[in-house]
Design an enzyme around this catalytic site. Structure first.
Site, mmCIF file in Angstrom:
data_model
loop_
_atom_site.group_PDB
_atom_site.id
_atom_site.type_symbol
_atom_site.label_atom_id
_atom_site.label_comp_id
_atom_site.label_asym_id
_atom_site.label_seq_id
_atom_site.Cartn_x
_atom_site.Cartn_y
_atom_site.Cartn_z
ATOM 1 N N HIS A 1 -3.350 -5.232 1.793
ATOM 2 C CA HIS A 1 -2.689 -5.436 3.095
ATOM 3 C C HIS A 1 -2.788 -6.898 3.521
ATOM 4 O O HIS A 1 -3.648 -7.225 4.346
ATOM 5 C CB HIS A 1 -3.386 -4.581 4.161
ATOM 6 C CG HIS A 1 -3.180 -3.116 4.020
ATOM 7 N ND1 HIS A 1 -2.174 -2.445 4.661
ATOM 8 C CD2 HIS A 1 -3.849 -2.192 3.311
ATOM 9 C CE1 HIS A 1 -2.234 -1.161 4.366
ATOM 10 N NE2 HIS A 1 -3.249 -0.980 3.536
ATOM 11 N N GLU B 1 -1.067 -8.381 5.562
ATOM 12 C CA GLU B 1 -0.772 -8.492 7.004
ATOM 13 C C GLU B 1 -2.047 -8.364 7.842
ATOM 14 O O GLU B 1 -2.033 -8.658 9.030
ATOM 15 C CB GLU B 1 0.279 -7.447 7.427
ATOM 16 C CG GLU B 1 -0.185 -6.000 7.525
ATOM 17 C CD GLU B 1 -0.360 -5.314 6.154
ATOM 18 O OE1 GLU B 1 -0.203 -5.986 5.114
ATOM 19 O OE2 GLU B 1 -0.673 -4.113 6.149
ATOM 20 N N CYS C 1 0.835 -1.208 0.000
ATOM 21 C CA CYS C 1 0.000 0.000 0.000
ATOM 22 C C CYS C 1 0.872 1.261 0.000
ATOM 23 O O CYS C 1 1.483 1.569 -1.007
ATOM 24 C CB CYS C 1 -0.995 -0.043 1.155
ATOM 25 S SG CYS C 1 -2.396 1.046 0.887
HETATM 26 N N1 GLN Z 1 -3.173 6.398 0.651
HETATM 27 C C1 GLN Z 1 -1.996 6.067 1.361
HETATM 28 C C2 GLN Z 1 -0.768 6.682 0.697
HETATM 29 O O1 GLN Z 1 -0.729 7.009 -0.431
HETATM 30 C C3 GLN Z 1 -1.774 4.588 1.478
HETATM 31 C C4 GLN Z 1 -2.798 3.963 2.390
HETATM 32 C C5 GLN Z 1 -2.333 2.730 3.089
HETATM 33 O O2 GLN Z 1 -1.152 2.422 3.146
HETATM 34 N N2 GLN Z 1 -3.252 2.035 3.681
HETATM 35 O O3 GLN Z 1 0.190 6.820 1.323
#
Ligand code: GLN
Length: 215
Positions: free
Chosen positions: A178, A180, A82
């Site tokens: 995610h 995790e 992410c």
């Molecule tokens: N929107 C976040 C970003 O760009 C990422 C969100 C997340 O890691 N859950 O950093």
């Protein structure tokens, strides 16, 4: 080389604990990384989910941004989830001007790609041939992947149907979702395998150098 590989989790902000637990469950020695000396001691690194702009600013402040870039260039296996995917990307869309990344992954990543109104949702991702449950939280997707990037996973159904959400380029791995946060450990298992293989290659190369030095 034998023994558990040491896998760090960049511990500046984000869901560090969950990655440490998932890595430990895969047989790695999992350690938080906040300082350059700690980074230098790991066989692989996870860049966790969180807020990529915050993580990048803290990395600069803690003197970690340049060591991180150097480590990726030197071939350290890195898995970004992410915000971690955003940090690994060479190119960003929908990012604040001047947002720094670690880079190394030849992809264009769109931040908050699934729409700002959708904070978090569960979906199914096709990973290899298998359907995997996936949790997305203000997630990015890969808009464009360079020729050396292998697409590992795409969203199945819903708003993001067909979007690329898991990629691998050599020893760099990234997912929009995610793993995790779910019980599914396939991504962490794959990453720990990547780290083990890289470590074996490195120790083989060192042993070869020593043999040559002996003759
Ligand atoms: N929107 C976040 C970003 O760009 C990422 C969100 C997340 O890691 N859950 O950093």
């Amino acid at each position: 080389m034998s023994g558990a590989p040491t896998v760090g989790v960049l511990a500046l902000q984000g869901d560090v604990r969950e990655h440490l637990a998932a890595l430990t469950a895969q047989g790695a020695t999992a350690v938080p990384v906040r300082r350059p000396e700690e980074l230098a001691a790991v066989d692989g690194l996870v860049l966790p989910g969180g807020e990529s702009t915050t993580i990048a600013k803290l990395a600069v402040r803690f003197g970690l941004m340049d060591p991180l870039r150097a480590a990726v260039r030197a071939g350290l296996p890195v898995y970004g989830s992410c915000a971690g995917m955003v940090l690994l990307a060479d190119r960003l869309l929908a990012a604040p001007a001047g947002q720094e990344t670690v880079g190394g992954l030849d992809v264009t990543v769109r931040r908050n790609a699934f729409g700002r109104q959708v904070d978090s949702f569960e979906s199914t991702v096709r990973l290899g041939g298998e359907a995997v449950p996936a949790v997305f939280i203000r997630a990015p997707w890969v808009e464009e992947a360079g020729p050396g990037v292998e697409v590992l996973g795409r969203v199945v159904g819903g708003e993001g149907d067909g979007k690329i959400v898991a990629v691998r380029q050599g020893d760099l791995l990234a997912t929009s979702f995610h793993p995790e946060l779910t019980g599914d450990r396939r991504v962490h298992a794959l990453f720990v395998d990547i780290v083990r293989d890289a470590r074996e290659r490195r120790s083989g190369a060192v042993a070869g150098d020593e043999r040559r030095a002996d003759t």
